[in-house]
Each structure stands twice: as C-alpha cells, then as structure tokens.
Design a protein around this motif. Structure first.
Motif, PDB file in Angstrom:
ATOM      1  N   HIS A 282       0.813  -1.211   0.000  1.00  0.00           N
ATOM      2  CA  HIS A 282       0.000   0.000   0.000  1.00  0.00           C
ATOM      3  C   HIS A 282       0.848   1.264   0.000  1.00  0.00           C
ATOM      4  CE1 HIS A 282       1.106  -1.268   4.017  1.00  0.00           C
ATOM      5  NE2 HIS A 282       1.067  -0.004   4.380  1.00  0.00           N
TER       6      HIS A 282
ATOM      7  N   ARG B  21       0.992  -3.327  -6.198  1.00  0.00           N
ATOM      8  CA  ARG B  21       0.784  -2.254  -5.221  1.00  0.00           C
ATOM      9  C   ARG B  21      -0.462  -1.458  -5.580  1.00  0.00           C
ATOM     10  NH1 ARG B  21       6.557   0.516  -6.313  1.00  0.00           N
ATOM     11  NH2 ARG B  21       6.607   0.383  -8.572  1.00  0.00           N
ATOM     12  N   THR B  22      -0.999  -0.814  -4.562  1.00  0.00           N
ATOM     13  CA  THR B  22      -2.180   0.023  -4.753  1.00  0.00           C
ATOM     14  C   THR B  22      -1.794   1.494  -4.658  1.00  0.00           C
ATOM     15  OG1 THR B  22      -2.674  -0.306  -2.398  1.00  0.00           O
ATOM     16  CG2 THR B  22      -3.856  -1.676  -3.980  1.00  0.00           C
ATOM     17  N   ILE B  23      -0.558   1.796  -4.985  1.00  0.00           N
ATOM     18  CA  ILE B  23      -0.036   3.159  -5.016  1.00  0.00           C
ATOM     19  C   ILE B  23       0.908   3.257  -6.208  1.00  0.00           C
ATOM     20  CG2 ILE B  23       1.906   2.584  -3.483  1.00  0.00           C
ATOM     21  CD1 ILE B  23       1.649   5.403  -2.285  1.00  0.00           C
TER      22      ILE B  23
ATOM     23  N   VAL C  70      -1.145  11.030  -1.899  1.00  0.00           N
ATOM     24  CA  VAL C  70      -2.252  10.376  -2.597  1.00  0.00           C
ATOM     25  C   VAL C  70      -3.556  10.994  -2.104  1.00  0.00           C
ATOM     26  CG1 VAL C  70      -0.982   8.225  -2.874  1.00  0.00           C
ATOM     27  CG2 VAL C  70      -2.402   8.541  -0.861  1.00  0.00           C
TER      28      VAL C  70
ATOM     29  N   PHE D  91      -3.028   6.450   2.758  1.00  0.00           N
ATOM     30  CA  PHE D  91      -2.392   5.144   2.615  1.00  0.00           C
ATOM     31  C   PHE D  91      -3.226   4.058   3.285  1.00  0.00           C
ATOM     32  CE2 PHE D  91       0.895   8.476   2.827  1.00  0.00           C
ATOM     33  CZ  PHE D  91       1.320   8.412   1.513  1.00  0.00           C
TER      34      PHE D  91
ATOM     35  N   ASN E 147      -5.371   2.612   0.834  1.00  0.00           N
ATOM     36  CA  ASN E 147      -4.644   1.692  -0.039  1.00  0.00           C
ATOM     37  C   ASN E 147      -4.603   0.279   0.549  1.00  0.00           C
ATOM     38  OD1 ASN E 147      -4.174   3.705  -1.884  1.00  0.00           O
ATOM     39  ND2 ASN E 147      -2.076   4.107  -1.233  1.00  0.00           N
TER      40      ASN E 147
ATOM     41  N   LYS F 158      -7.957  -1.233  -0.169  1.00  0.00           N
ATOM     42  CA  LYS F 158      -8.038  -1.668  -1.565  1.00  0.00           C
ATOM     43  C   LYS F 158      -7.232  -2.946  -1.803  1.00  0.00           C
ATOM     44  CE  LYS F 158      -6.700   2.240  -3.447  1.00  0.00           C
ATOM     45  NZ  LYS F 158      -6.360   3.214  -4.509  1.00  0.00           N
ATOM     46  N   SER F 159      -6.104  -3.091  -1.109  1.00  0.00           N
ATOM     47  CA  SER F 159      -5.281  -4.294  -1.269  1.00  0.00           C
ATOM     48  C   SER F 159      -6.051  -5.546  -0.891  1.00  0.00           C
ATOM     49  CB  SER F 159      -4.015  -4.181  -0.416  1.00  0.00           C
ATOM     50  OG  SER F 159      -3.194  -3.117  -0.830  1.00  0.00           O
TER      51      SER F 159
ATOM     52  N   HIS G 106     -11.077   0.536  -9.441  1.00  0.00           N
ATOM     53  CA  HIS G 106      -9.682   0.377  -9.043  1.00  0.00           C
ATOM     54  C   HIS G 106      -9.041  -0.777  -9.783  1.00  0.00           C
ATOM     55  CE1 HIS G 106     -10.526   3.046  -5.639  1.00  0.00           C
ATOM     56  NE2 HIS G 106     -11.574   2.282  -5.369  1.00  0.00           N
TER      57      HIS G 106
END
Length: 457
Positions: free
Chosen positions: A164, A182-184, A319, A389, A392, A395-396, A453
């Motif tokens: 993340h 990764r979600t970033i 972010v 974050f 994130n 989302k992961s 996403h």
C-alpha cells in the motif's frame, strides 16, 4: 551370522526410512484468525529495535522492538476491518482469515515472510508431514527497502505481495519481482511531479538529500533527471541513513550549512527527516524550504520533532484521501480481550490509558480498571478524516478477495489453466491467485460514490 544380517537389515531400513522433523518453530503472528483462505500481513507496529550480533553458533534471540507506531497498527486494523466486511458480504464467496506479523528490523521482516510462505502447522506426524498452510497473498510492507527484501524471495515461490506504500520504481521490474503488486503508483511519477513543483515556484537552484536505500537513491535519481529536463540545477546531492554512521549525517549537515541554495528536496522516510531537521535545528541552520516525498510529508509523528519549526511550510504531493464507512467504529471498539495473545495490543492499551493490565509486569503504573474504552479517545489512531495510505490497505484486501472470488467461481472448461481447467477450490495455490491478480479490476463504495480500481506493478 543370520542374526547379524537381520540386525544390519533393520539398521539399513531405519536409515533410509523418511522421517519428518521440524528444524525450528515459526514465530506466531501478532494478530490472527482462521479462515478458508488466509491472507498474510507484515507491518511494523514498533519502530526501532535492539538486537544482539549473531554468533552463528546458536539461534539468535528475536529483536526487541521499541517505540509504538500507531500508524502501522491502524493499517493492520484496516486490513482486519476489510476482511470482516468481505466475510459478511453475501456477494463474496471467500471466507478469509489472516495472519498479521509485527516485524521490526529487516531480518525479522524477511523471517515473517518466510513463516507466511512455509505456513507450517503445529502438528507434524513423524512419518507423514502435514501440508503447508501457506498464505495465499502477503500485504505489506509500508517501506520500499524491506519490501524489496522479501518480495524478491516471495517471487521465487509465486506468492503475491501487495503493498500500500512501497513506491520505489525498482519494484516495477517484473523479472526481479514477478509477484509484486501495489495500490499506489511508483515514484517515477512522484519524482517528475516534484521537479515540476520546484520549477513552478521558480526554485532553479536546489539541494537534494535522500536516504541510502533503494527508495531514496532511485527516487532521487529520477528527480534529478526530471529536474534537469525542467531547467532546475542541483547544487549538491547527499545521502545518509538513520541507522548509518554519524559522520554521514555530519557530512550532510555541513553541506547544507555551506551551501547557497535554501530549498532542499528530501526523498527519505520520516525517520531520516526527523534526524536531519533535529540536527539542523541544533546547529541553528534555519530559513530552509523543504520539498518532500509522500513518505514523510504528512507523517504526524514529525509534529513532535525537536526540529519541527524547520518543517513549517514544507511542500509535497500525497495520494488523494478517501473515506471508509464503518472504520472509525471498528477502531473505537478495539479492546485487548479481542486479541488475548497480542503483546502489542496490551502495550498500546497501557500506553494510551497510562495503566497496567493484570498480566503486565509494569508495576509503576496503576492497574487498569477494565472500563477503559477508545470510544471517547481523540487520537491519530481513531481519526479517520485523512485516510490516504490507509485506504490503499483497504483496496489491497479487496484486490485479493476479488481474485480469489473469480478463482472460486471459475466455470470448468472456461478456466485460464490447461485445457480450460479451473483451480481445485479445495487446494488453491498462491500461484493461481497470482494469475487472477494480473487482471483484477473492481469497484468500491466511498460515501455513495463508486470508484473503479486496479493494481499496479
């Protein structure tokens, strides 16, 4: 003679008979819950550690973790919240469990990753080893350097690693990190944006400082190249590490002291920033404009830094923030009784309420009454107004859940494997989840709005 032959045969049979023995015990996770599909997590609930130099003659003792890092624990609790939310959603088939490790120090993080990869169950028969209880994916870490360390190893076992916060562009190398996601976005984009930001304000003569790991060196290299393309000149570039030799830090401070540029682009973690500004403040080196990377620009711990006055007016990119409905209630309902085997939760509770739990060895504090609650506590941990974050992490979990859901609902004959076959749902392997993660795309609800996403390399 026949008796000797018989004895020899028995000894020979015993020598060649396969015997399964544990060579060591996996360390228990800090937080865990059983499930049909287990997700691993590696976070650093405590920054800094003390450890002994290994003698290589005996097993080394685990490092002693020191300072409480509430942000990392918040990440872990967000992972748990997302898993529980998914398990309660009838639209999802997976029943997810988790094993979350509190790891401080690079060696401990790699060991945690290997424990998740091995996943050895407690009971092992002398002649019939049990199947490994491997995590289907690993979430973490928040920093690039440790993620580089264990993601390279996990790639050899085709175990997905989803971060993340690890932004190093080096992690986009699919040959070195074939199972990393990764979600970033990577730092390649941030570095170019920072160069444009500096140019926008007309700062064409700047200094550059980073830490010495992959995150800092790669990020700064990208920034310097982009800055030169924008017509920005770099007066100096220095690097140091918080845990490195003191003369490295002294060299950086001396360079800043004798430079003519007053703008510093700092590509490092909050730990190095804290050390740097504290020393600059101590030597009365002020009137500086810092431009920072997302690793530290919004870190709340720097508000307690001795050199925090130097950080006033710092600029950088972060972010976008989001909201996670229900997360605040989850955080405020946390209690040590929910995690009876967690030493960290006990330590956090004693720190927040300045009391000692019954099983604590801390006799200098009053005993906790048992009525303590986070419901009315205002702290960074319970604050959900700036979820960046943290979102994130959320989302992961959903990315892995969607991958497993798609795998479980696969129609035989239309599957992605040999001859259109699907995975055996009773024996799912990490490499199969990895295959589905390659193309996962999903939407989440964020205060009435649906957001689409995907995940990045």
């Amino acid at each position: 003679m026949p008796l000797l032959k018989l004895l020899f045969l028995v000894l020979l049979t015993r020598r060649v008979m396969p015997v399964c023995r544990l060579q060591g015990r996996a360390q228990p996770p800090e937080l865990s819950k059983a499930g049909d599909f287990v997700l691993g997590g590696i976070f650093t609930f405590q920054t800094g550690y003390r450890g002994n130099i290994p003698s290589f003659q005996t097993l080394p003792d685990p490092p002693k973790c020191l300072n409480i890092n509430v942000r990392e624990f918040k990440f872990a609790q967000t992972m748990i919240f997302a898993i529980e939310e998914i398990n309660q959603n009838p639209a999802f088939l997976p029943n997810l469990g988790y094993k979350i490790y509190n790891s401080c120090g690079m060696t401990n993080m790699i060991k945690s990753a290997l424990d998740l990869a091995n996943g050895q169950r407690e009971i092992i028969d002398e002649r019939n080893c049990t199947k490994a209880d491997t995590a289907l994916a690993i979430l973490g870490h928040s920093a690039s350097a440790p993620t580089v360390g264990f993601a390279r190893i996990m790639g050899r076992f085709q175990i997905p690693v989803i971060s993340h916060f690890a932004t190093c562009a080096c992690l986009s190398n699919r040959e070195e990190f074939p199972s990393f996601f990764r979600t970033i976005p990577s730092d390649l984009h941030q570095s170019r944006a920072l160069a444009k930001l500096v140019k926008h304000f007309g700062w064409t003569w700047v200094g550059a400082i980073s830490n010495k790991n992959d995150y800092g060196v790669d990020g700064m290299a990208s920034f310097i190249q982009a800055a030169q393309e924008e017509g920005v000149c770099i007066e100096y570039y220095e690097a140091f590490d918080q845990t490195g030799p003191l003369h490295d830090l002294n060299k950086v401070v001396e360079t800043v002291k004798h430079s003519t540029s007053k703008v510093i682009v700092a590509f490092m973690s909050h730990r190095e920033v804290n050390v740097l500004v504290t020393e600059l403040y101590r030597q009365n080196i002020t009137a500086l404009q810092l431009v920072g990377s997302d690793a530290w620009i919004t870190d709340h711990s720097l508000t307690d830094s001795e050199g925090r006055s130097i950080l006033v007016g710092s600029l950088g990119f972060v972010v976008s923030k989001a909201q996670i409905p229900g997360l605040e209630e989850h955080l405020r309902q946390i209690h040590p009784s929910q995690f009876p085997d967690s030493h960290f939760v006990r330590d956090l509770w004693e720190d927040v309420f300045n009391c000692a739990l019954n099983d604590s060895s801390n006799t200098q504090k009053k005993t906790c009454s048992g009525f303590e609650s986070l419901q009315n506590v205002e702290s960074y941990f319970t604050d959900v107004s700036e979820l960046r974050f943290t979102y994130n992490v959320y989302k992961s979990v959903y990315a892995v859940a969607h991958a497993i859901h798609n795998l479980v609902t696969c129609e035989e004959g239309r599957g992605p494997f040999y001859n259109g076959s699907c995975a055996d749902t009773k024996n799912i392997q990490p490499w199969q989840v990895l295959h589905y993660l390659q193309n996962v795309n999903f939407t989440t609800n964020s205060v009435g709005r649906r957001k689409s996403h995907d995940i990045h390399y």
